[in-house]
Enzyme design. Structure first.
Site, PDB file in Angstrom:
ATOM      1  N   GLU A   1      -4.944  -3.773  -1.918  1.00  0.00           N
ATOM      2  CA  GLU A   1      -6.383  -3.522  -1.762  1.00  0.00           C
ATOM      3  C   GLU A   1      -6.633  -2.246  -0.948  1.00  0.00           C
ATOM      4  O   GLU A   1      -7.729  -1.704  -0.969  1.00  0.00           O
ATOM      5  CB  GLU A   1      -7.076  -4.737  -1.121  1.00  0.00           C
ATOM      6  CG  GLU A   1      -6.644  -5.083   0.304  1.00  0.00           C
ATOM      7  CD  GLU A   1      -5.357  -5.930   0.388  1.00  0.00           C
ATOM      8  OE1 GLU A   1      -4.524  -5.852  -0.528  1.00  0.00           O
ATOM      9  OE2 GLU A   1      -5.200  -6.640   1.384  1.00  0.00           O
TER      10      GLU A   1
ATOM     11  N   CYS B   1       9.722   1.849   3.386  1.00  0.00           N
ATOM     12  CA  CYS B   1      10.664   0.770   3.740  1.00  0.00           C
ATOM     13  C   CYS B   1      12.061   1.315   3.919  1.00  0.00           C
ATOM     14  O   CYS B   1      12.928   0.622   4.420  1.00  0.00           O
ATOM     15  CB  CYS B   1      10.645  -0.322   2.691  1.00  0.00           C
ATOM     16  SG  CYS B   1      11.417   0.187   1.155  1.00  0.00           S
TER      17      CYS B   1
ATOM     18  N   SER C   1       5.237  -6.870   3.534  1.00  0.00           N
ATOM     19  CA  SER C   1       5.816  -7.147   4.850  1.00  0.00           C
ATOM     20  C   SER C   1       6.621  -8.445   4.816  1.00  0.00           C
ATOM     21  O   SER C   1       6.380  -9.318   3.968  1.00  0.00           O
ATOM     22  CB  SER C   1       4.696  -7.251   5.878  1.00  0.00           C
ATOM     23  OG  SER C   1       3.792  -8.261   5.476  1.00  0.00           O
TER      24      SER C   1
ATOM     25  N   PHE D   1       0.810  -1.226   0.000  1.00  0.00           N
ATOM     26  CA  PHE D   1       0.000   0.000   0.000  1.00  0.00           C
ATOM     27  C   PHE D   1       0.838   1.268   0.000  1.00  0.00           C
ATOM     28  O   PHE D   1       0.358   2.331  -0.355  1.00  0.00           O
ATOM     29  CB  PHE D   1      -0.952   0.017   1.218  1.00  0.00           C
ATOM     30  CG  PHE D   1      -0.291   0.453   2.506  1.00  0.00           C
ATOM     31  CD1 PHE D   1      -0.092   1.799   2.777  1.00  0.00           C
ATOM     32  CD2 PHE D   1       0.150  -0.479   3.445  1.00  0.00           C
ATOM     33  CE1 PHE D   1       0.527   2.210   3.952  1.00  0.00           C
ATOM     34  CE2 PHE D   1       0.772  -0.090   4.615  1.00  0.00           C
ATOM     35  CZ  PHE D   1       0.958   1.261   4.867  1.00  0.00           C
TER      36      PHE D   1
ATOM     37  N   GLU E   1       9.073  -3.477  13.080  1.00  0.00           N
ATOM     38  CA  GLU E   1       8.784  -2.387  12.143  1.00  0.00           C
ATOM     39  C   GLU E   1       7.480  -1.709  12.574  1.00  0.00           C
ATOM     40  O   GLU E   1       6.427  -2.359  12.578  1.00  0.00           O
ATOM     41  CB  GLU E   1       8.641  -2.959  10.728  1.00  0.00           C
ATOM     42  CG  GLU E   1       8.440  -1.895   9.674  1.00  0.00           C
ATOM     43  CD  GLU E   1       8.297  -2.478   8.270  1.00  0.00           C
ATOM     44  OE1 GLU E   1       7.674  -3.542   8.104  1.00  0.00           O
ATOM     45  OE2 GLU E   1       8.805  -1.839   7.328  1.00  0.00           O
TER      46      GLU E   1
ATOM     47  N   LYS F   1      -1.297  -7.165  -9.260  1.00  0.00           N
ATOM     48  CA  LYS F   1      -2.301  -7.247  -8.181  1.00  0.00           C
ATOM     49  C   LYS F   1      -1.933  -6.118  -7.214  1.00  0.00           C
ATOM     50  O   LYS F   1      -1.002  -6.225  -6.426  1.00  0.00           O
ATOM     51  CB  LYS F   1      -2.209  -8.615  -7.488  1.00  0.00           C
ATOM     52  CG  LYS F   1      -3.472  -9.083  -6.777  1.00  0.00           C
ATOM     53  CD  LYS F   1      -3.890  -8.222  -5.603  1.00  0.00           C
ATOM     54  CE  LYS F   1      -3.095  -8.459  -4.363  1.00  0.00           C
ATOM     55  NZ  LYS F   1      -3.395  -7.446  -3.309  1.00  0.00           N
TER      56      LYS F   1
HETATM   57  P1  NAD Z   1       1.450  -6.623   3.162  1.00  0.00           P
HETATM   58  O1  NAD Z   1       2.489  -7.689   3.282  1.00  0.00           O
HETATM   59  O2  NAD Z   1       0.364  -6.589   4.147  1.00  0.00           O
HETATM   60  O3  NAD Z   1       0.741  -6.685   1.720  1.00  0.00           O
HETATM   61  C1  NAD Z   1       1.488  -6.612   0.530  1.00  0.00           C
HETATM   62  C2  NAD Z   1       0.699  -7.297  -0.582  1.00  0.00           C
HETATM   63  O4  NAD Z   1       0.590  -8.685  -0.283  1.00  0.00           O
HETATM   64  C3  NAD Z   1      -0.723  -6.784  -0.757  1.00  0.00           C
HETATM   65  O5  NAD Z   1      -0.994  -6.690  -2.130  1.00  0.00           O
HETATM   66  C4  NAD Z   1      -1.571  -7.871  -0.107  1.00  0.00           C
HETATM   67  O6  NAD Z   1      -2.858  -7.994  -0.697  1.00  0.00           O
HETATM   68  C5  NAD Z   1      -0.761  -9.115  -0.384  1.00  0.00           C
HETATM   69  N1  NAD Z   1      -0.949 -10.188   0.595  1.00  0.00           N
HETATM   70  C6  NAD Z   1      -1.345 -10.106   1.881  1.00  0.00           C
HETATM   71  N2  NAD Z   1      -1.362 -11.317   2.454  1.00  0.00           N
HETATM   72  C7  NAD Z   1      -0.969 -12.196   1.504  1.00  0.00           C
HETATM   73  C8  NAD Z   1      -0.771 -13.600   1.474  1.00  0.00           C
HETATM   74  N3  NAD Z   1      -0.984 -14.362   2.545  1.00  0.00           N
HETATM   75  N4  NAD Z   1      -0.355 -14.174   0.318  1.00  0.00           N
HETATM   76  C9  NAD Z   1      -0.087 -13.420  -0.767  1.00  0.00           C
HETATM   77  N5  NAD Z   1      -0.256 -12.074  -0.794  1.00  0.00           N
HETATM   78  C10 NAD Z   1      -0.686 -11.476   0.319  1.00  0.00           C
HETATM   79  O7  NAD Z   1       2.261  -5.228   3.132  1.00  0.00           O
HETATM   80  P2  NAD Z   1       1.661  -3.750   3.162  1.00  0.00           P
HETATM   81  O8  NAD Z   1       1.173  -3.464   4.539  1.00  0.00           O
HETATM   82  O9  NAD Z   1       0.771  -3.510   2.003  1.00  0.00           O
HETATM   83  O10 NAD Z   1       2.984  -2.905   2.893  1.00  0.00           O
HETATM   84  C11 NAD Z   1       3.855  -2.473   3.890  1.00  0.00           C
HETATM   85  C12 NAD Z   1       5.050  -3.380   4.018  1.00  0.00           C
HETATM   86  O11 NAD Z   1       5.769  -3.415   2.780  1.00  0.00           O
HETATM   87  C13 NAD Z   1       6.069  -2.894   5.045  1.00  0.00           C
HETATM   88  O12 NAD Z   1       6.541  -3.998   5.778  1.00  0.00           O
HETATM   89  C14 NAD Z   1       7.185  -2.298   4.199  1.00  0.00           C
HETATM   90  O13 NAD Z   1       8.467  -2.289   4.810  1.00  0.00           O
HETATM   91  C15 NAD Z   1       7.163  -3.211   3.012  1.00  0.00           C
HETATM   92  N6  NAD Z   1       7.785  -2.597   1.847  1.00  0.00           N
HETATM   93  C16 NAD Z   1       9.013  -3.030   1.495  1.00  0.00           C
HETATM   94  C17 NAD Z   1       9.667  -2.449   0.425  1.00  0.00           C
HETATM   95  C18 NAD Z   1      11.038  -2.904   0.048  1.00  0.00           C
HETATM   96  O14 NAD Z   1      11.574  -2.402  -0.928  1.00  0.00           O
HETATM   97  N7  NAD Z   1      11.634  -3.828   0.784  1.00  0.00           N
HETATM   98  C19 NAD Z   1       9.049  -1.419  -0.299  1.00  0.00           C
HETATM   99  C20 NAD Z   1       7.763  -1.010   0.086  1.00  0.00           C
HETATM  100  C21 NAD Z   1       7.150  -1.609   1.166  1.00  0.00           C
END
Ligand code: NAD
Length: 484
Positions: A180, A285, A230, A153, A384, A177
């Site tokens: 959401e 991040c 995450s 997000f 985090e 994808k």
């Molecule tokens: P999230 O892990 O909750 O969701 C990320 C994506 O995964 C979403 O599209 C979600 O629908 C999907 N998802 C959720 N559960 C899933 C599952 N069980 N199986 C497959 N897909 C699933 O992360 P978020 O809250 O949207 O984003 C924030 C996180 O992203 C933070 O931890 C941040 O550090 C990380 N992030 C990392 C980088 C990087 O470059 N390392 C960059 C941006 C964000």
């Protein structure tokens, strides 16, 4: 509140189509709580439709010469530039970050498109004559088929552009994808991809959450997955891709340490460090979250930093002069507030309390927060938080700071503020996080370099964008020839 908020559509095979979803989620503007739209939770069968369209489009797209594929991206780049301001406003409205922050990330997305237009050069192979007498050898890069990305997000517009332009310019077809929680700017992006005239099926968009994402991981016709989110989900994605035999690059969470050496230029550093901590409301991040002043720098840094944090102007990111917007949702606000409670219980000293900020909007605001006297084993130093919370953890020496970095499971980014080349080199040489800033608080690699961390922050080997992404999105075929 928007009367009759629209239900977002998927973009499959060159058409906008309704998802088969039974369920939708409200997409809210986090600054005002207004409902902007409803996002459908697409089913596995919606994903199957998108993958089928992408699979069917692949043979013809693969044959399209790279120079012609690049021209689609030149058209897209022009469209993105024409709509730059609208795209930035959509991003602020769906995510909450300030307009200048949105402009910065839209610009970063466009830069990925720019780099991908160089695909005829980027994709070239290699040839060596006479690997044995009269025998030549060539290494060719070939696209593989359908790739997909699962996006977070926090950079909802930019992150899919870390992957899509490179994958598609290489001759693959693609499915996005989006998150959401912030799916609006991807609707705008796909409207522009449509306008740029990409052939049906080359690029596809499927809205949804876990179920749609899980289908990507399992689908036999998807060759590889680019995931950003995450760390627990990154681990799941990585394991599933291994199980189903897919290429994977899984970028996970972060806990970034910022070292401020006694010889740092304090005047010139504090604004930059505050921007690292509080920019995008800490939902980055690359956010610096554990601030590690070394030796005598502790008190002067602490005082100046708190003064700067206290002065930050909060509000709706669309308003000029605002420096700190809301966090993404009510649930996330609650999570950040719980971390603040935990820090207090653990005995850290709360120097600036953001729990009840005075803001005229009724959105999900958390004020700038500063904890002092944080200890390495506290939850707030370990996990985090992903909110506007700084943890000051003073140490005596650079060795102590390095020990802190090494003891953490996540290793996305780190920065050092110093006027000593020797200290900077030590960090470069010894620290594990693979994105590093010297007197720079958000060390975000540009699109022609690779982006991604180490240890629990990145699972895979080829990182996002830059030259590594050309390796990720192609197979290297070696042909050995002898002609009689
Ligand atoms: P999230 O892990 O909750 O969701 C990320 C994506 O995964 C979403 O599209 C979600 O629908 C999907 N998802 C959720 N559960 C899933 C599952 N069980 N199986 C497959 N897909 C699933 O992360 P978020 O809250 O949207 O984003 C924030 C996180 O992203 C933070 O931890 C941040 O550090 C990380 N992030 C990392 C980088 C990087 O470059 N390392 C960059 C941006 C964000």
């Amino acid at each position: 509140m928007t009367a009759n908020p629209p239900v977002l559509k998927n973009y499959i095979g060159g058409k906008w189509v309704a998802a088969r979803a039974d369920q939708t989620l409200d997409v809210r503007n986090p600054a005002t709580t207004e409902i902007l739209a409803k996002v459908p939770l697409s089913k596995a069968t919606d994903m199957d439709d998108a993958v089928r369209a992408a699979r069917e489009a692949f043979p013809e797209w693969r044959k399209t010469p790279p120079i012609e594929r690049a021209r689609y991206f030149f058209r897209l780049k022009n469209l993105l530039e024409e709509r730059f301001e609208d795209l930035s406003r959509t991003l602020t409205t769906e995510h909450g970050k300030t307009l200048p922050e949105s402009r910065g990330s839209v610009k970063r997305g466009i830069e990925c498109v720019e780099v991908a237009t160089g695909i005829p050069s980027l994709m070239m192979g290699k040839v060596l004559e006479d690997v044995a007498r009269g025998i030549d050898c060539e290494a060719i890069r070939r696209p593989l088929g359908v790739f997909a990305c699962i996006a977070p997000f926090n950079f909802p517009f930019m992150v899919p552009l870390w992957f899509l332009p490179f994958a598609v310019a290489c001759g693959n077809t693609f499915v996005v994808k989006p998150s959401e929680q912030a799916p609006m700017s991807q609707q705008d992006l796909f409207a522009l991809l449509d306008e740029a005239g990409f052939p049906p099926g080359v690029v596809n968009l499927v809205n949804g959450a876990k179920d749609a994402a899980q289908r990507i991981l399992e689908h036999p016709d998807i060759e590889g997955v680019s995931f950003v989110g995450s760390s627990p989900v990154a681990e799941h994605v990585y394991a599933e891709c291994g199980k189903y035999g897919k290429r994977v690059q899984a970028l996970g969470g972060a806990k970034n340490f910022i070292i401020i050496m006694p010889d740092a230029n304090l005047e010139r550093s504090v604004d930059n460090i505050a921007e690292s901590v509080y920019g995008c409301a800490g939902e980055r991040c690359l956010a610096g979250t554990v601030l590690v002043p070394v030796g005598d720098m502790y008190e002067p840094f602490r005082d100046k930093f708190v003064e700067r944090a206290r002065a930050l102007k909060m509000g709706n990111g669309l308003d000029s002069g605002v420096e700190l917007g809301p966090v993404i949702s009510e649930a996330h606000k609650k999570r950040v507030l719980e971390y603040i409670e935990t820090g207090i219980k653990e005995g850290a000293e709360l120097l600036l309390d953001g729990r009840n900020p005075s803001v005229k909007e009724k959105g999900y605001f958390v004020g700038p927060t500063v904890f002092d006297k944080v200890k390495p084993d506290m939850v707030i130093a370990q996990e985090e938080i992903f909110g506007p919370v700084a943890c000051l953890l003073p140490v005596k020496t650079l060795d102590d700071a390095l020990d802190l970095i090494h003891s953490h499971d996540l290793a996305n980014a780190t920065s050092i503020y110093t006027t000593s080349g020797e200290s900077a080199r030590r960090l470069r040489y010894e620290a594990e996080p693979s994105m590093m800033g010297v007197n720079i608080g958000v060390a975000a690699p540009m699109s022609f370099f690779s982006f991604g961390g180490a240890k629990g922050s990145f699972l895979g080997d080829l990182k996002a964008h830059g030259w590594e992404s050309i390796d990720f999105f192609t197979d290297r075929k070696v042909v050995i020839s002898r002609w009689f």
